[in-house]
Design a protein around this motif. Structure first.
Motif, PDB file in Angstrom:
ATOM      1  N   VAL A   1      -7.480  14.397  -2.353  1.00  0.00           N
ATOM      2  CA  VAL A   1      -7.800  13.798  -0.987  1.00  0.00           C
ATOM      3  C   VAL A   1      -8.808  12.585  -1.182  1.00  0.00           C
ATOM      4  O   VAL A   1      -9.321  12.319  -0.213  1.00  0.00           O
ATOM      5  CB  VAL A   1      -8.201  14.844  -0.035  1.00  0.00           C
ATOM      6  N   TRP A   2      -8.841  12.025  -2.371  1.00  0.00           N
ATOM      7  CA  TRP A   2      -9.627  10.559  -2.382  1.00  0.00           C
ATOM      8  C   TRP A   2      -8.611   9.675  -1.539  1.00  0.00           C
ATOM      9  O   TRP A   2      -7.399   9.683  -1.612  1.00  0.00           O
ATOM     10  CB  TRP A   2      -9.545  10.311  -3.822  1.00  0.00           C
ATOM     11  N   GLU A   3      -9.302   8.671  -1.059  1.00  0.00           N
ATOM     12  CA  GLU A   3      -8.547   7.577  -0.214  1.00  0.00           C
ATOM     13  C   GLU A   3      -7.577   7.011  -1.179  1.00  0.00           C
ATOM     14  O   GLU A   3      -6.515   6.450  -0.680  1.00  0.00           O
ATOM     15  CB  GLU A   3      -9.468   6.541   0.317  1.00  0.00           C
ATOM     16  N   HIS A   4      -7.771   6.826  -2.466  1.00  0.00           N
ATOM     17  CA  HIS A   4      -6.973   6.090  -3.226  1.00  0.00           C
ATOM     18  C   HIS A   4      -5.571   6.904  -3.127  1.00  0.00           C
ATOM     19  O   HIS A   4      -4.593   5.960  -3.568  1.00  0.00           O
ATOM     20  CB  HIS A   4      -7.604   5.880  -4.569  1.00  0.00           C
ATOM     21  N   ALA A   5      -5.524   8.045  -3.078  1.00  0.00           N
ATOM     22  CA  ALA A   5      -4.194   8.786  -2.975  1.00  0.00           C
ATOM     23  C   ALA A   5      -3.443   8.627  -1.881  1.00  0.00           C
ATOM     24  O   ALA A   5      -2.146   8.965  -2.094  1.00  0.00           O
ATOM     25  CB  ALA A   5      -4.570  10.372  -3.117  1.00  0.00           C
ATOM     26  N   TYR A   6      -3.660   8.128  -0.627  1.00  0.00           N
ATOM     27  CA  TYR A   6      -3.071   8.082   0.301  1.00  0.00           C
ATOM     28  C   TYR A   6      -3.343   6.633   1.179  1.00  0.00           C
ATOM     29  O   TYR A   6      -2.463   6.459   2.031  1.00  0.00           O
ATOM     30  CB  TYR A   6      -3.172   8.921   1.420  1.00  0.00           C
ATOM     31  N   TYR A   7      -4.156   5.865   0.909  1.00  0.00           N
ATOM     32  CA  TYR A   7      -4.674   5.015   1.932  1.00  0.00           C
ATOM     33  C   TYR A   7      -3.702   3.687   2.349  1.00  0.00           C
ATOM     34  O   TYR A   7      -3.704   3.222   3.267  1.00  0.00           O
ATOM     35  CB  TYR A   7      -6.029   4.429   1.417  1.00  0.00           C
ATOM     36  N   LEU A   8      -3.130   3.371   1.079  1.00  0.00           N
ATOM     37  CA  LEU A   8      -2.058   2.464   1.367  1.00  0.00           C
ATOM     38  C   LEU A   8      -0.954   2.546   2.339  1.00  0.00           C
ATOM     39  O   LEU A   8      -0.581   1.830   3.187  1.00  0.00           O
ATOM     40  CB  LEU A   8      -1.035   1.874   0.111  1.00  0.00           C
ATOM     41  N   GLN A   9      -0.500   3.827   2.575  1.00  0.00           N
ATOM     42  CA  GLN A   9       0.432   4.341   3.309  1.00  0.00           C
ATOM     43  C   GLN A   9       0.072   5.033   4.632  1.00  0.00           C
ATOM     44  O   GLN A   9       0.810   4.793   5.591  1.00  0.00           O
ATOM     45  CB  GLN A   9       1.187   5.125   2.626  1.00  0.00           C
ATOM     46  N   TYR A  10      -0.916   5.729   4.662  1.00  0.00           N
ATOM     47  CA  TYR A  10      -1.819   6.477   5.714  1.00  0.00           C
ATOM     48  C   TYR A  10      -3.000   5.790   6.370  1.00  0.00           C
ATOM     49  O   TYR A  10      -3.442   6.402   7.226  1.00  0.00           O
ATOM     50  CB  TYR A  10      -1.920   8.073   5.295  1.00  0.00           C
ATOM     51  N   GLN A  11      -3.491   4.995   5.478  1.00  0.00           N
ATOM     52  CA  GLN A  11      -4.942   4.568   6.068  1.00  0.00           C
ATOM     53  C   GLN A  11      -5.909   5.739   6.262  1.00  0.00           C
ATOM     54  O   GLN A  11      -6.033   6.496   5.364  1.00  0.00           O
ATOM     55  CB  GLN A  11      -4.748   3.655   7.365  1.00  0.00           C
ATOM     56  N   ASN A  12      -6.449   5.904   7.439  1.00  0.00           N
ATOM     57  CA  ASN A  12      -7.351   6.744   7.545  1.00  0.00           C
ATOM     58  C   ASN A  12      -6.765   8.074   7.943  1.00  0.00           C
ATOM     59  O   ASN A  12      -7.533   9.205   8.235  1.00  0.00           O
ATOM     60  CB  ASN A  12      -8.314   6.682   8.766  1.00  0.00           C
ATOM     61  N   ARG A  13      -5.489   8.222   8.231  1.00  0.00           N
ATOM     62  CA  ARG A  13      -4.798   9.575   8.486  1.00  0.00           C
ATOM     63  C   ARG A  13      -4.499  10.432   7.469  1.00  0.00           C
ATOM     64  O   ARG A  13      -3.304  10.858   6.984  1.00  0.00           O
ATOM     65  CB  ARG A  13      -3.332   9.107   9.187  1.00  0.00           C
ATOM     66  N   ARG A  14      -5.673  10.970   7.014  1.00  0.00           N
ATOM     67  CA  ARG A  14      -5.596  12.275   5.725  1.00  0.00           C
ATOM     68  C   ARG A  14      -4.752  13.156   6.360  1.00  0.00           C
ATOM     69  O   ARG A  14      -3.981  13.931   5.639  1.00  0.00           O
ATOM     70  CB  ARG A  14      -6.970  12.480   5.361  1.00  0.00           C
ATOM     71  N   ALA A  15      -4.902  13.632   7.595  1.00  0.00           N
ATOM     72  CA  ALA A  15      -4.332  15.104   8.148  1.00  0.00           C
ATOM     73  C   ALA A  15      -2.623  14.560   7.880  1.00  0.00           C
ATOM     74  O   ALA A  15      -1.806  15.678   7.535  1.00  0.00           O
ATOM     75  CB  ALA A  15      -4.417  15.150   9.460  1.00  0.00           C
ATOM     76  N   ASP A  16      -2.018  13.347   8.160  1.00  0.00           N
ATOM     77  CA  ASP A  16      -0.578  13.111   7.990  1.00  0.00           C
ATOM     78  C   ASP A  16      -0.300  13.277   6.447  1.00  0.00           C
ATOM     79  O   ASP A  16       0.932  13.801   6.241  1.00  0.00           O
ATOM     80  CB  ASP A  16      -0.272  11.908   8.505  1.00  0.00           C
ATOM     81  N   TYR A  17      -0.971  12.725   5.694  1.00  0.00           N
ATOM     82  CA  TYR A  17      -0.978  12.713   4.215  1.00  0.00           C
ATOM     83  C   TYR A  17      -0.817  14.068   3.699  1.00  0.00           C
ATOM     84  O   TYR A  17       0.131  14.625   2.851  1.00  0.00           O
ATOM     85  CB  TYR A  17      -1.926  12.026   3.436  1.00  0.00           C
ATOM     86  N   LEU A  18      -1.858  14.972   4.249  1.00  0.00           N
ATOM     87  CA  LEU A  18      -2.002  16.395   3.748  1.00  0.00           C
ATOM     88  C   LEU A  18      -0.292  17.211   3.919  1.00  0.00           C
ATOM     89  O   LEU A  18       0.170  17.976   3.488  1.00  0.00           O
ATOM     90  CB  LEU A  18      -3.194  17.199   4.294  1.00  0.00           C
ATOM     91  N   LYS A  19      -0.076  16.820   5.316  1.00  0.00           N
ATOM     92  CA  LYS A  19       1.109  17.358   5.752  1.00  0.00           C
ATOM     93  C   LYS A  19       2.397  17.047   4.890  1.00  0.00           C
ATOM     94  O   LYS A  19       3.192  17.893   4.750  1.00  0.00           O
ATOM     95  CB  LYS A  19       1.194  17.167   7.149  1.00  0.00           C
ATOM     96  N   ALA A  20       2.367  15.685   4.924  1.00  0.00           N
ATOM     97  CA  ALA A  20       3.742  15.179   4.203  1.00  0.00           C
ATOM     98  C   ALA A  20       3.663  15.693   2.647  1.00  0.00           C
ATOM     99  O   ALA A  20       4.796  15.894   2.155  1.00  0.00           O
ATOM    100  CB  ALA A  20       3.642  13.597   4.223  1.00  0.00           C
TER     101      ALA A  20
END
Ligand code: MN
Length: 243
Positions: free
Chosen positions: A200-219
Motif C-alpha cells: 500500500v505504498w503510494e508507488h504501488a498505485y498512485y499513477l492509476q488511482y492517485q489518492n484512491r487507495r480504497a479503489d486500488y485495494l478493491k481492484a
C-alpha cells in the motif's frame, strides 16, 4: 602500438557516425544489472498482464525502479558485509538485531523491501481465479469467510498510515491472520510467514488511482494468484515457506 588497418578505421568511423545519430534512449535499456549477490526474480508475467487492475506503467516502474533500487542498495551493503547474503533472506530478517548498528536500518529497509516485493510479484497474476479448497476453508475458519476477510483486509490496508503493507500471515499449523507493517517491514522480522500481502505504498498505485487507495485495494483482488497462494499455504504447513 595497435594495428589500425584501413578496414577497422572505416568501421570505427562508421561506428562514430551511427552512434551520433542513434537515439539516446537505447542506452537506458542496456544498463547491466548491478554486481552483487542479490538478484530480482524475473517478473512472471508481462507488465500489462494485470490490467485493468494495475496498469503496465506502474508495474514497470514498481518492478524496474523501486524493487530494483532495493536490490542495488543491498548489493552495495553486501560489498563490505557479505554475511547478509550468506544466509536465506528470511533468516537474516529474523535476526536483524545481530547485525552491526551501522547497517541494521539499511538492511531492514532494503532486504525487507526485497523480500516483500519478491513475494508480491509471485502472488499476483492474470485475473480468473478463486481461492482453492484448502485456503478457502482456512479463510472460512479463521477470517470469517471470503467476503468478510476481503473487507477486513482492505480496511486494514486503508488504515496503514503513510507507507506499508497488509499481509495474511500463516502459522505452521495453517492458521491465518491479517497483519499490517509500516515501511518495508515484514512478518519475517518476527519469525512469522506471510501467505500473501498487498503493497500500500503510494508507488504501488498512485499513477492509476492517485489518492484512491480504497479503489486500488478493491481492484487488487482481481489479480491475486490463488493457485500460487495455495502452493504457499502447502509450503507453510510443511515448514518450507521462505519469503
Ligand atoms: Mn512497492
Amino acid at each position: 602500438m595497435p594495428c589500425l588497418t584501413r578496414r577497422t578505421l572505416i568501421e570505427a568511423t562508421a561506428g562514430i557516425a551511427v552512434a551520433a545519430l542513434a537515439p539516446r534512449i537505447v542506452l537506458a535499456q542496456t544498463a547491466p544489472p548491478p554486481a552483487g549477490p542479490f538478484r530480482q526474480d524475473p517478473l512472471p508475467y508481462a507488465p500489462n498482464a494485470l490490467e485493468p487492475s494495475i496498469d503496465a506503467r506502474t508495474m514497470e516502474i514498481h518492478y524496474g525502479k523501486h524493487h530494483a533500487a532495493y536490490v542495488a542498495n543491498l548489493n552495495a551493503v553486501a560489498k563490505d558485509n557479505p554475511q547478509i547474503a550468506q544466509m536465506p533472506v528470511e533468516q537474516v530478517l529474523a535476526k536483524l538485531g545481530e547485525l552491526p548498528d551501522a547497517i541494521r536500518t539499511n538492511v531492514r529497509n532494503n532486504l525487507g523491501g526485497h523480500a516483500n516485493h519478491t513475494m508480491f510479484w509471485q502472488v499476483m497474476g492474470p485475473p480468473g481465479h478463486r481461492p482453492e479448497a484448502e485456503v478457502a476453508a482456512a479463510i472460512e475458519r479463521d477470517l470469517g469467510g471470503l467476503e468478510k476477510f476481503q473487507a477486513d483486509f482492505d480496511a486494514a490496508g486503508l488504515r496503514v498510515f503513510g507507507s506499508g503493507w497488509v499481509f495474511v500471515t500463516v502459522t505452521r499449523d495453517g492458521k491465518l491472520a491479517i497483519e499490517t507493517r509500516p515501511n518495508q517491514d515484514s512478518p519475517l522480522m518476527d519469525g512469522k510467514r506471510a501467505l500473501f500481502g498487498n503493497d500500500v505504498w503510494e508507488h504501488a498505485y498512485y499513477l492509476q488511482y492517485q489518492n484512491r487507495r480504497a479503489d486500488y485495494l478493491k481492484a487488487w483482488w482481481n489479480v491475486v494468484n490463488w493457485p500460487k497462494v495455495a502452493e504457499r499455504y502447502t509450503a507453510a504447513k510443511a515448514g518450507t515457506l521462505g519469503i
